[in-house]
Design a protein around this motif. Structure first.
Motif, mmCIF file in Angstrom:
data_model
loop_
_atom_site.group_PDB
_atom_site.id
_atom_site.type_symbol
_atom_site.label_atom_id
_atom_site.label_comp_id
_atom_site.label_asym_id
_atom_site.label_seq_id
_atom_site.Cartn_x
_atom_site.Cartn_y
_atom_site.Cartn_z
ATOM 1 N N ASP A 112 0.973 -1.197 -0.132
ATOM 2 C CA ASP A 112 0.009 -0.063 0.012
ATOM 3 C C ASP A 112 0.816 1.350 -0.027
ATOM 4 O O ASP A 112 0.386 2.315 0.131
ATOM 5 N N GLY A 113 2.008 1.314 -0.350
ATOM 6 C CA GLY A 113 3.053 2.250 -0.247
ATOM 7 C C GLY A 113 4.351 1.855 -0.261
ATOM 8 O O GLY A 113 4.650 0.905 -0.611
ATOM 9 N N THR A 167 5.481 6.727 2.512
ATOM 10 C CA THR A 167 4.741 7.280 1.768
ATOM 11 C C THR A 167 3.450 6.955 2.408
ATOM 12 O O THR A 167 2.819 6.120 2.852
ATOM 13 N N PRO A 168 2.189 8.158 2.532
ATOM 14 C CA PRO A 168 1.031 7.847 3.027
ATOM 15 C C PRO A 168 0.091 7.108 2.226
ATOM 16 O O PRO A 168 -1.048 6.890 2.770
ATOM 17 N N ARG A 169 0.452 6.962 0.984
ATOM 18 C CA ARG A 169 -0.382 6.179 0.128
ATOM 19 C C ARG A 169 0.430 5.415 -0.887
ATOM 20 O O ARG A 169 1.703 5.457 -0.948
ATOM 21 N N ARG A 170 -0.152 4.907 -1.907
ATOM 22 C CA ARG A 170 0.561 4.093 -3.053
ATOM 23 C C ARG A 170 1.406 5.051 -4.197
ATOM 24 O O ARG A 170 2.437 4.590 -4.554
ATOM 25 N N ASP A 171 1.176 6.269 -3.846
ATOM 26 C CA ASP A 171 1.982 7.136 -4.962
ATOM 27 C C ASP A 171 3.160 7.698 -4.169
ATOM 28 O O ASP A 171 2.857 8.172 -3.088
ATOM 29 N N ALA A 203 0.187 -1.684 4.384
ATOM 30 C CA ALA A 203 -0.570 -0.525 5.200
ATOM 31 C C ALA A 203 -0.016 -0.741 6.659
ATOM 32 O O ALA A 203 0.007 0.003 7.622
ATOM 33 N N ARG A 227 3.388 0.384 7.718
ATOM 34 C CA ARG A 227 3.390 1.780 7.668
ATOM 35 C C ARG A 227 2.797 2.313 8.863
ATOM 36 O O ARG A 227 3.592 3.211 9.629
#
Length: 318
Positions: free
Chosen positions: A6-7, A29-33, A303, A306
């Motif tokens: 997920d990141g 990263t807070p997301r996948r991008d 996730a 993270r």
């Protein structure tokens, strides 16, 4: 494979001449991008070395699925405060620093692993990639190799490789890449059953002309002998100079990203490509990277991983 992640996690060291710059920092990263990164622990080191030279650079992190752990490798080097590079390349450490973790939060004590031969002056920027053909991890690093005890004459850096299965015992190193001039920071991107090899190469296509950017080649395997040049100037046009390439595949499988270190200036800059083996890299100028992040590596994370990291370091800026 990509759906479980997920990141991303970035391990790096710091820019500038500061007492703790040469220690390991981590961002997620807070997301996948990967356009935005959150430095853990307020950007301060989260993994430290008190062995060898008591400083580390060029951290490389990997997921060793067969043993259920993460491994962190780094260059055993401290240049603060004297910046004595002549010493570092002639009489520097021939070892790399190794840590292990099962959860990315709790790390083992650092240990030294001697990988470079006695005639080497240094062992820089270790990277490890699994070879199914060899059934072992191949550990690539740069060394200057001298012919005798008199090391006054400069020797160029070349890429050596050693094998390991447990990051405790290593085979004797052999030469992997020696173009006859400085080449460092070898790393690889596997994408759609092919490989790209990235190096910080000191020469251009014009013999004798020095360069300070990153080269890319395309091949079929880590141990290929048929690498085809694709580009010799990655970073040119958007950076004053570049080293420390860190490529990683996008989680949707449709492309890849590349970090290039504009060393001692802005640090890491992000690039993206939908056709990475063709070196069609576009600078993502809007990317928010940790300030001064230098030469490191990226792995995908879940996730849960993270969330565990952010919980362990409350000063992470969400």
């Amino acid at each position: 494979m990509h759906e479980r992640f997920d990141g991303f996690l970035l391990a790096y060291f710091g820019n500038g001449a500061q007492p703790d710059a040469e220690q390991v920092r981590i961002a997620v990263t807070p997301r996948r991008d990967p356009g935005t990164w959150l430095p853990l622990n307020g950007g301060r080191p989260v993994v430290r070395s008190d062995v060898g030279e008591h400083g580390v650079r060029d951290p490389f992190i990997l997921r060793d699925g067969s043993r259920g752990r993460f491994v962190l490798l780094a260059t055993d080097l401290r240049t603060y405060p004297d910046a004595d590079w002549a010493r570092a390349v002639r009489h520097g450490s021939r070892s790399i620093v190794v840590w292990d973790s099962t959860d990315l939060v709790h790390w083992s004590r650092p240990r030294l692993a001697a990988v470079a031969p006695a005639e080497a002056g240094n062992a820089w920027a270790p990277k490890a990639f699994w070879s199914g053909e060899r059934n072992a991890w191949l550990v690539f690093f740069a060394s200057a190799v001298y012919e005798g005890p008199d090391r006054r004459e400069e020797r160029h850096q070349r890429i050596l490789v050693a094998e390991t299965r447990d990051f405790s015992r290593f085979s004797p190193a052999s030469t992997y890449l020696d173009p006859g001039h400085d080449v460092i920071d070898a790393t690889f991107l596997q994408w759609h059953d092919e490989f790209s090899r990235f190096t910080a190469d000191s020469l251009t296509n014009r013999p004798g002309e020095e360069w300070r950017f990153v080269s890319q080649e395309r091949g079929t395997a880590l141990t290929s002998t048929d690498w085809a040049p694709v580009a010799r100037d990655l970073g040119a046009g958007s950076q004053r100079h570049a080293e420390g390439p860190a490529p990683f595949a996008a989680l949707d499988g449709g492309g890849a990203y590349l970090l290039l270190d504009e060393f001692e200036l802005r640090g890491y800059q992000l690039y993206s490509s939908r056709s990475p083996h063709d070196a069609e890299w576009e600078h993502v100028a809007s990317a928010r990277l940790p300030e001064g992040a230098r030469h490191g590596s990226v792995i995908p994370i879940t996730a849960a991983e993270r969330e565990r990291l952010i919980a362990a370091y409350p000063e992470t800026d969400l």
